[in-house]
Write a protein that holds these residues in place. Structure first.
Motif, PDB file in Angstrom:
ATOM      1  N   PHE A 451       0.834  -1.209   0.000  1.00 37.09           N
ATOM      2  CA  PHE A 451       0.000   0.000   0.000  1.00 37.09           C
ATOM      3  C   PHE A 451       0.868   1.258   0.000  1.00 37.09           C
ATOM      4  O   PHE A 451       0.513   2.276  -0.598  1.00 37.09           O
ATOM      5  N   CYS A 452       2.010   1.191   0.685  1.00 37.12           N
ATOM      6  CA  CYS A 452       2.908   2.353   0.733  1.00 37.12           C
ATOM      7  C   CYS A 452       3.420   2.681  -0.672  1.00 37.12           C
ATOM      8  O   CYS A 452       3.469   3.845  -1.063  1.00 37.12           O
ATOM      9  N   HIS A 453       3.789   1.644  -1.429  1.00 38.11           N
ATOM     10  CA  HIS A 453       4.215   1.878  -2.821  1.00 38.11           C
ATOM     11  C   HIS A 453       3.052   2.413  -3.664  1.00 38.11           C
ATOM     12  O   HIS A 453       3.219   3.347  -4.456  1.00 38.11           O
ATOM     13  N   LEU A 454       1.885   1.833  -3.484  1.00 39.25           N
ATOM     14  CA  LEU A 454       0.746   2.163  -4.341  1.00 39.25           C
ATOM     15  C   LEU A 454       0.211   3.570  -4.103  1.00 39.25           C
ATOM     16  O   LEU A 454      -0.307   4.202  -5.025  1.00 39.25           O
ATOM     17  N   THR A 455       0.326   4.078  -2.862  1.00 40.27           N
ATOM     18  CA  THR A 455      -0.182   5.433  -2.592  1.00 40.27           C
ATOM     19  C   THR A 455       0.692   6.513  -3.215  1.00 40.27           C
ATOM     20  O   THR A 455       0.326   7.692  -3.207  1.00 40.27           O
ATOM     21  N   ALA A 456       1.828   6.128  -3.758  1.00 41.73           N
ATOM     22  CA  ALA A 456       2.664   7.105  -4.469  1.00 41.73           C
ATOM     23  C   ALA A 456       2.226   7.257  -5.928  1.00 41.73           C
ATOM     24  O   ALA A 456       2.743   8.121  -6.638  1.00 41.73           O
ATOM     25  N   GLU A 457       1.261   6.426  -6.362  1.00 39.68           N
ATOM     26  CA  GLU A 457       0.793   6.474  -7.751  1.00 39.68           C
ATOM     27  C   GLU A 457      -0.686   6.850  -7.793  1.00 39.68           C
ATOM     28  O   GLU A 457      -1.469   6.451  -6.930  1.00 39.68           O
ATOM     29  N   ASP A 458      -1.072   7.601  -8.823  1.00 43.83           N
ATOM     30  CA  ASP A 458      -2.407   8.209  -8.871  1.00 43.83           C
ATOM     31  C   ASP A 458      -3.545   7.192  -8.829  1.00 43.83           C
ATOM     32  O   ASP A 458      -4.435   7.274  -7.973  1.00 43.83           O
ATOM     33  N   ARG A 459      -3.558   6.238  -9.754  1.00 40.36           N
ATOM     34  CA  ARG A 459      -4.726   5.350  -9.867  1.00 40.36           C
ATOM     35  C   ARG A 459      -4.931   4.471  -8.628  1.00 40.36           C
ATOM     36  O   ARG A 459      -6.017   4.454  -8.044  1.00 40.36           O
ATOM     37  N   PRO A 460      -3.898   3.724  -8.196  1.00 39.00           N
ATOM     38  CA  PRO A 460      -4.122   2.913  -6.992  1.00 39.00           C
ATOM     39  C   PRO A 460      -4.419   3.760  -5.760  1.00 39.00           C
ATOM     40  O   PRO A 460      -5.201   3.352  -4.894  1.00 39.00           O
ATOM     41  N   ARG A 461      -3.820   4.942  -5.683  1.00 40.28           N
ATOM     42  CA  ARG A 461      -4.105   5.825  -4.535  1.00 40.28           C
ATOM     43  C   ARG A 461      -5.575   6.218  -4.516  1.00 40.28           C
ATOM     44  O   ARG A 461      -6.239   6.181  -3.469  1.00 40.28           O
ATOM     45  N   ASP A 462      -6.116   6.567  -5.679  1.00 41.65           N
ATOM     46  CA  ASP A 462      -7.532   6.952  -5.754  1.00 41.65           C
ATOM     47  C   ASP A 462      -8.438   5.791  -5.350  1.00 41.65           C
ATOM     48  O   ASP A 462      -9.458   5.992  -4.674  1.00 41.65           O
ATOM     49  N   ILE A 463      -8.067   4.568  -5.750  1.00 40.69           N
ATOM     50  CA  ILE A 463      -8.875   3.390  -5.388  1.00 40.69           C
ATOM     51  C   ILE A 463      -8.839   3.182  -3.877  1.00 40.69           C
ATOM     52  O   ILE A 463      -9.879   2.955  -3.235  1.00 40.69           O
ATOM     53  N   LEU A 464      -7.654   3.258  -3.297  1.00 38.04           N
ATOM     54  CA  LEU A 464      -7.518   3.065  -1.848  1.00 38.04           C
ATOM     55  C   LEU A 464      -8.319   4.107  -1.079  1.00 38.04           C
ATOM     56  O   LEU A 464      -8.981   3.791  -0.079  1.00 38.04           O
ATOM     57  N   ILE A 465      -8.284   5.345  -1.540  1.00 35.60           N
ATOM     58  CA  ILE A 465      -9.033   6.413  -0.869  1.00 35.60           C
ATOM     59  C   ILE A 465     -10.532   6.158  -0.984  1.00 35.60           C
ATOM     60  O   ILE A 465     -11.280   6.262  -0.002  1.00 35.60           O
ATOM     61  N   SER A 466     -10.975   5.783  -2.195  1.00 36.66           N
ATOM     62  CA  SER A 466     -12.412   5.565  -2.406  1.00 36.66           C
ATOM     63  C   SER A 466     -12.932   4.374  -1.612  1.00 36.66           C
ATOM     64  O   SER A 466     -14.117   4.310  -1.271  1.00 36.66           O
ATOM     65  N   GLU A 467     -12.047   3.415  -1.279  1.00 35.48           N
ATOM     66  CA  GLU A 467     -12.456   2.230  -0.519  1.00 35.48           C
ATOM     67  C   GLU A 467     -12.351   2.437   0.997  1.00 35.48           C
ATOM     68  O   GLU A 467     -12.571   1.508   1.768  1.00 35.48           O
ATOM     69  N   GLY A 468     -11.992   3.653   1.404  1.00 36.11           N
ATOM     70  CA  GLY A 468     -11.951   3.945   2.841  1.00 36.11           C
ATOM     71  C   GLY A 468     -10.674   3.526   3.538  1.00 36.11           C
ATOM     72  O   GLY A 468     -10.661   3.371   4.770  1.00 36.11           O
TER      73      GLY A 468
END
Length: 712
Positions: A451-468
């Motif tokens: 998750f730490c790697h993914l939050t540095a990128e736009d698309r996966p970060r947006d998904i993680l945010i939208s999923e709470g």
């Protein structure tokens, strides 16, 4: 005459027992009682005794008479020496078939007697005693107190000696050892490690030398005798066992095998990996070839099983094998990343990464089909865990597939976190101490690095945010902080709680830097900031937690800059204490130290920070930038800096050290904070000027600071 008459009645055990019990009740002397007891034991051996009859026997004689028999040293004339003892044991073995009696203190205090019989020389006449002793011990191990009492009273040692010496009943000794290790492994190894190592030595030797079905049967037994602690590699006998196991597994896995033969071998290899990492695999061409084969076989097994049209129908036994394969694949990931003294050649690493990518494609395919009612299956947990290990290291592979799976992963981690469901026993290797992980089956812990790697990128970060994910991570931070804070001050290894807190901070740092609007509008971040304000003052005195301190200080300062108007930051006591702690943390990172080969002093990382500096340097520089950004927003900061005497100390530091020893990045970090302090506070400006600020600002090329100091 009584014995002669009744001894002939062997065809009807129940009739004999009834007559014997009548005699026992009416016996007028020891001779009559002894005769009846002799026939009771004969009847017991001749046929099954039901629970009712067993209880009648016990009610008739209790423990008193068997105890007398066990201690008697004078057998009847013409009888073997152990006649009375054998009779007593037979009665106890009969009683032990009643679970209530098996746990009775009168049975438990006979454990040393049972042990003695196992390690005593066995003759054909004494075999029945050995059988009865094993029956008693088997009954005791099944009781609640039994395993603990058996370990404490030396049964492990006796069983090991019986097995290693191949004495009569040694197969039952092995079965009992397996039962004890299953229920009290740590205590067994703690008390009887040398004896257990002797058993492992014998089994590993048999394993290496066997050329028939025995080899595969021992594959099933061996994992029970491989301790997680202490490591086998620390002992010469243990190291020799590992050599045999490596050679035996190498012979097996290098041959053409059926499924039933390969599965136990893979499970044994996974057990060795859990206990020893890759230390049991020798360096060199043979070792690297074996490791590559091992990981390759594991990947193939995963694909064959999980790429089925309906992989959710995987049978339980197969899930155990795939879980073992996950352990081997995780080792493959670690070894592909290993740079110092690698076991694998570069070509092998590239091949294995490609093969592992295909295996993880199968894992993702499997997880995408999981239904809500299946989430408690421990195999799902094992699958998520190993995927987390891949996501932590391989950030570019399967990105599209992982993005599509993110909603499931967040939902799964959230469900386990909320329910804190009980842990399930599965092969799960630990790289660090898991003491104080906060709750069992912590799936989120294994997903955090990815998750730490993914939050540095736009698309996966947006998904993680939208999923709470931010709200979940905040709750998780609070839970793990509770765990860690309860242990502050006690020397310990780096716990999983601390590692998790560091990684959560890294995720939030990514969100703060890349999504500041989210920080402003989501109340989750206000709750997190409040926790950070309270955490830093407690962490700061604990120098063994410096990396976590750097994370908390930097994240708190960055969030304070964004949430400056938040109520929790408005001259509250927690805010004051946080800023004081942050200033102290940043100000104590560097000191003047003797320069090798010179009489002058050089700028260097302070000794207290040196050990952790490689991990926290970037955080320190980011923290300095964040502090500079906070100075104009918080009027209380300049007075806090003055109170800490940081300006005087920094002036002395820059005056004493050789200018060439202070690199440009460090000069820029100091100047960024100093410029903001001079602009915000006349008192700060006055202190700097009174300590020759213009001179050293010019000396270090701090043009912006020079200009600020020159302004009226």
């Amino acid at each position: 005459s009584l014995c002669s008459a009744m001894a002939a009645d062997t065809g009807n055990p129940s009739s004999t027992l009834k007559r014997c019990l009548d005699v026992l009740r009416d016996a007028k002397n020891d001779s009559e009682q002894f005769a009846a007891l002799l026939l009771v034991t004969k009847a017991v051996r001749a046929g099954e005794v039901d629970a009712k009859t067993r209880r009648q026997i016990f009610d008739a004689i209790g423990f008193t008479f068997p105890n007398r028999l066990l201690t008697s040293r004078q057998p009847p004339a013409g009888c073997p020496e152990h006649t009375f003892r054998a009779l007593g044991l037979t009665l106890l073995a009969c009683f032990c078939t009643d679970p209530d009696l098996a746990g009775h203190s009168q049975i438990l205090n006979k454990i040393p007697t049972f042990n003695d019989i196992l390690v005593s020389p066995c003759t054909p006449d004494s075999r029945s005693m050995v059988d009865d002793a094993y029956q008693c011990l088997s009954a005791v191990v099944a009781t609640a107190r039994g395993p603990r009492m058996l370990v404490a009273k030396g049964t492990v040692s006796a069983l090991c000696q019986a097995y290693v010496s191949c004495s009569y009943g040694s197969d039952r000794a092995l079965a009992l050892l397996l039962g004890l290790l299953a229920t009290a492994e740590a205590k067994c190894w703690q008390k009887d490690a040398p004896h257990l190592l002797a058993v492992l030595s014998k089994i590993s030797d048999d394993f290496l030398k066997s050329e028939d079905i025995t080899k595969f049967e021992l594959c099933e037994v061996l994992p029970h005798f491989i301790p997680l602690s202490p490591p086998l590699t620390q002992d010469s006998q243990g190291s020799e066992c590992l050599r045999r196991l490596y050679e035996g597994l190498s012979n097996i896995l290098g041959s053409k095998l059926s499924q039933s033969q390969r599965d136990p071998a893979l499970k044994l290899a996974a057990c060795l990996v859990q206990a020893c990492g890759s230390d049991w695999i020798p360096a060199g061409r043979a070792g690297s070839k074996f490791l590559a084969l091992l990981v390759n076989l594991a990947c193939v097994e995963v694909r064959l099983t999980l790429e089925e049209p309906d992989p959710l129908e995987v049978e339980e036994k197969k899930k155990e094998v795939i879980t073992a394969c996950y352990v081997l694949i995780e080792l493959g990931i670690q070894e592909c990343l290993r740079e110092e003294e690698p076991l694998l050649e570069e070509v092998q690493k590239m091949q294995l990464l490609r093969i592992m990518e295909e295996a993880f494609g199968a894992v993702i395919f499997y997880l995408r089909g999981v239904e809500q009612e299946e989430l408690q299956d421990p195999f799902i947990f094992a699958s998520v865990r190993v995927l987390g290990a891949w996501m932590a290291e391989e950030t570019s592979s399967l990105k599209q597939e992982i993005c599509e799976l993110l909603p499931f992963l967040v939902h799964y981690a959230k469900k386990l976190f909320k329910e804190s469901s009980p842990a399930v026993s599965l092969p799960q290797p630990e790289v660090i101490s898991t003491e104080g992980s906060g709750f069992p089956q912590d799936a989120l812990r294994f997903l955090l690095p990815g998750f730490c790697h993914l939050t540095a990128e736009d698309r996966p970060r947006d998904i993680l945010i939208s999923e709470g994910a931010p709200a979940l991570l905040c709750e998780y931070f609070l839970r793990q902080w509770e765990v860690l804070s309860s242990k502050l001050g006690s020397p310990a290894l780096l716990t999983s709680a601390e590692m998790s807190l560091q990684t959560v901070c890294g995720i939030f740092l990514n969100l703060v830097v890349t999504a500041p609007d989210l920080v402003r509008r989501d109340k989750t971040f206000s709750s997190l900031l409040e926790a950070l304000l309270k955490s830093l003052p407690l962490l700061l005195p604990q120098k063994e937690h410096l990396v976590l301190t750097a994370n908390v200080a930097t994240l708190g300062l960055l969030m304070a800059r964004i949430l400056a108007s938040s109520a929790v930051l408005q001259e509250t006591q927690p805010a004051k204490e946080f800023f004081r702690a942050a200033i102290r943390f940043l100000s104590e990172a560097h000191s003047a130290q003797a320069e090798p080969g010179s009489e002058g002093l050089a700028a260097a990382v302070s000794p207290a920070y040196a050990g952790a500096w490689a991990e926290m340097a970037e955080l320190w520089f980011l923290g300095m930038q964040a502090l500079a950004g906070c100075v104009p927003l918080f009027p209380s900061l300049p007075p806090a800096v003055l109170q800490a005497h940081w300006l005087e100390d920094l002036s002395a530091f820059l005056t004493r050290v050789t200018p060439t020893s202070v690199d440009f990045e460090l000069v820029a970090a100091f100047q960024g904070v100093l410029v903001e302090l001079v602009r915000a506070s006349k008192s700060c400006k006055g202190v700097i000027l009174s300590h020759h600020g213009k001179e050293w600002a010019n000396l270090y090329g701090m043009a912006a600071l020079e200009q600020c100091l020159s302004e009226p």
